[in-house]
Design a protein around this motif. Sequence first.
Motif, PDB file in Angstrom:
ATOM      1  N   GLU A 225       0.822  -1.033   0.156  1.00  0.00           N
ATOM      2  CA  GLU A 225       0.135   0.086  -0.072  1.00  0.00           C
ATOM      3  C   GLU A 225       0.837   1.452   0.088  1.00  0.00           C
ATOM      4  O   GLU A 225       0.461   2.263  -0.739  1.00  0.00           O
ATOM      5  N   LYS A 228       2.387   1.534  -3.350  1.00  0.00           N
ATOM      6  CA  LYS A 228       1.280   1.851  -4.311  1.00  0.00           C
ATOM      7  C   LYS A 228       0.759   3.084  -4.581  1.00  0.00           C
ATOM      8  O   LYS A 228       0.421   3.802  -5.589  1.00  0.00           O
ATOM      9  N   HIS A 229       0.756   4.113  -3.502  1.00  0.00           N
ATOM     10  CA  HIS A 229       0.439   5.463  -3.674  1.00  0.00           C
ATOM     11  C   HIS A 229       1.505   6.441  -3.845  1.00  0.00           C
ATOM     12  O   HIS A 229       1.319   7.307  -4.379  1.00  0.00           O
ATOM     13  N   GLY A 236      -4.201  -2.932  -5.993  1.00  0.00           N
ATOM     14  CA  GLY A 236      -4.544  -3.323  -4.673  1.00  0.00           C
ATOM     15  C   GLY A 236      -4.062  -4.617  -4.266  1.00  0.00           C
ATOM     16  O   GLY A 236      -4.243  -5.492  -5.058  1.00  0.00           O
ATOM     17  N   TYR A 237      -3.918  -4.865  -2.952  1.00  0.00           N
ATOM     18  CA  TYR A 237      -3.618  -6.216  -2.366  1.00  0.00           C
ATOM     19  C   TYR A 237      -5.015  -6.923  -2.570  1.00  0.00           C
ATOM     20  O   TYR A 237      -5.053  -8.391  -2.921  1.00  0.00           O
ATOM     21  N   ASN A 241      -9.668  -3.233  -3.382  1.00  0.00           N
ATOM     22  CA  ASN A 241      -8.870  -1.971  -3.194  1.00  0.00           C
ATOM     23  C   ASN A 241      -8.773  -1.034  -1.889  1.00  0.00           C
ATOM     24  O   ASN A 241      -8.901  -1.726  -1.111  1.00  0.00           O
ATOM     25  N   ALA A 242      -8.644   0.107  -2.043  1.00  0.00           N
ATOM     26  CA  ALA A 242      -8.492   0.858  -0.834  1.00  0.00           C
ATOM     27  C   ALA A 242      -9.792   1.287  -0.257  1.00  0.00           C
ATOM     28  O   ALA A 242      -9.890   2.048   0.732  1.00  0.00           O
ATOM     29  N   GLU A 247      -6.613  -2.336   3.790  1.00  0.00           N
ATOM     30  CA  GLU A 247      -5.871  -1.549   3.117  1.00  0.00           C
ATOM     31  C   GLU A 247      -5.830  -0.024   3.518  1.00  0.00           C
ATOM     32  O   GLU A 247      -5.095   0.468   3.183  1.00  0.00           O
ATOM     33  N   ASN A 248      -7.140   0.194   3.993  1.00  0.00           N
ATOM     34  CA  ASN A 248      -7.476   1.619   4.209  1.00  0.00           C
ATOM     35  C   ASN A 248      -8.390   1.675   5.547  1.00  0.00           C
ATOM     36  O   ASN A 248      -9.657   1.699   5.540  1.00  0.00           O
ATOM     37  N   HIS A 257      -3.010   8.164   2.220  1.00  0.00           N
ATOM     38  CA  HIS A 257      -3.050   7.840   0.821  1.00  0.00           C
ATOM     39  C   HIS A 257      -3.209   8.700  -0.203  1.00  0.00           C
ATOM     40  O   HIS A 257      -2.616   8.737  -1.271  1.00  0.00           O
ATOM     41  N   SER A 346      -5.868   3.791  -7.652  1.00  0.00           N
ATOM     42  CA  SER A 346      -6.321   3.218  -6.328  1.00  0.00           C
ATOM     43  C   SER A 346      -7.752   3.797  -6.133  1.00  0.00           C
ATOM     44  O   SER A 346      -7.943   4.885  -6.556  1.00  0.00           O
TER      45      SER A 346
END
Length: 559
Positions: A225, A228-229, A236-237, A241-242, A247-248, A257, A346
């Motif tokens: 993550e 990624k950003h 996304g994993y 996604n986020a 992830e978030n 992010h 993302s």
Amino acid sequence: MSTGIVQIAITLLIIILLIKPAGSYLVNVFNYEKTKLDKVFGPIEKVLYRIMGVHENERMGWKQYVMALLLSNFVMTMLMYAVLRLQKYLPFNPDGIDNMPSALAFNTAASFITNTNWQAYSGENGLSYLSQMLAITFPMFTSAATGLVAAIAFIRGLTAQKDNLGNFYVDLIRSLTRVFLPLSLLVALFLVFQGAPQTLDGAQTATSMEGAQQVITRGLVASLESIKHIGTNGGGYFGMNASHPFENPTPLTNLVHILCMMFIPTALVYAFGVMIKNKRQGWTVFATMAAIFLIMLATVFFAEYKGTPALQTLGISGNMEGKEVRFGYSESALFTTVTTAATTGSVNNMHDSLTPIGGLVPLAQMMLNNVFGGDGVGLMNGLLYVILTVFICGLMVGRTPEFLGKKIEGKEIKLASIALLAHPVIIMVPTAIAFLRPESMASILNAGSHGISEVLYAFTSGAANNGSAFAGLSANTNFYNMAIGLVMLFGRYVSIIALLAVAGSLATKRMAPATIGTFRTDSPLFALILFVIIVVIGALTFFPALALGPIAEQLSMWK
């Protein structure tokens, strides 16, 4: 509504405050002069240069720079493809994930080497831990670094006195050791602190309150993550996604992010002004990009706040379909604008569920592909429009166009035109082909204008190296995997090659001193002209396609 506006304003203020220190840091990294950073990173870099056989003081012309860029990217692509095709037999696969099919493996390798990170699979079900590290997280670093150093080389070409764009391998190593790795480590630690998983253990089975068994996937989430950003990668994993809580997890991670996505693209515009020794020029380009960004943000914000006529009839305020309640429509609108302005891809909400006008915003930003843009390439695309604007203005007043004291002539305009025209071609042509093929039409889950938007969005996302998607399209087919994979490769490398060729051409030209008749390119007037030309070219190119998709869908709602 007022709370949402305040949240957005605070986020934008933080982004603005970070621009100057971050931009100054980038200048220190890439100016090849002795700095205090050498004491920390110098020994590590020297070891890497020795292993790679790189001579630190060797400089490259634009052709050498491009060849080094393409060769390194090709080798990494082959490595990624091999890992994806053989992951069943490789270590760090505790959940027994099978090998990835060939067409999907090609699409995924092309996606992550081009900084697109389009995913036609669900990460937690399609990749082993080794694949997540070697075929996903690793190229997130190198693809972001490739885009960043290409922009640095382009800037050098604008001010150089000979064909000397630096050394690709030195730039790549310095960007990794001094920018992406340290920043990613800090952000990853913060995400772990906020609750993002970071483990090599397999999935965990839990028993719900109703007594049902639930498999909870986890893995190396925080490390993915972060880059990624910061690297404007996207993907996304997890398939969600986020918007996935792993992830978030919190509002703070959502803020981080957003800041990470805008960190390098905005700072690089300031660094551009410093490196050419004309900060006003940098702020002029920044003002143009920021104006388009704010217009796009306001459009999607009010579109989602107002909702649709059907929701208004029911007395429902705002469109919350496809959005996390913890973020609301304000943070969702901001995330949508940022992720397609910085071409990250993302998402913390489903773009397929946006209102038609709300969905037009991410489409329009990817079509323009210069509203800050991804790390490095966004600035290059922005400067492409600057060169075209200078040329058009020069024709209008009957003077030879000049930018930063160097004449813009036929060769530069031809190369710039290739980069400009390639973008709509690789969007429109594959989109048209998709509607002619019965098997690709079967992947469209929504009829009418929204279905058109889904296919158009997919190829626009690939061409802009963004990676976000309208979820209504089932893109994991041989046709879409191959077609979007090729679009991603052309979208990435055609413009980089053409613009580095422009830089190489300009680098060999003498600097012409400014005179009373020189057209200023660092003034508010030029910023206004640049804004108009970007909008006009974008509208003339893409409006017919948008009219068939989101615009037609919005008009049908007003009947």
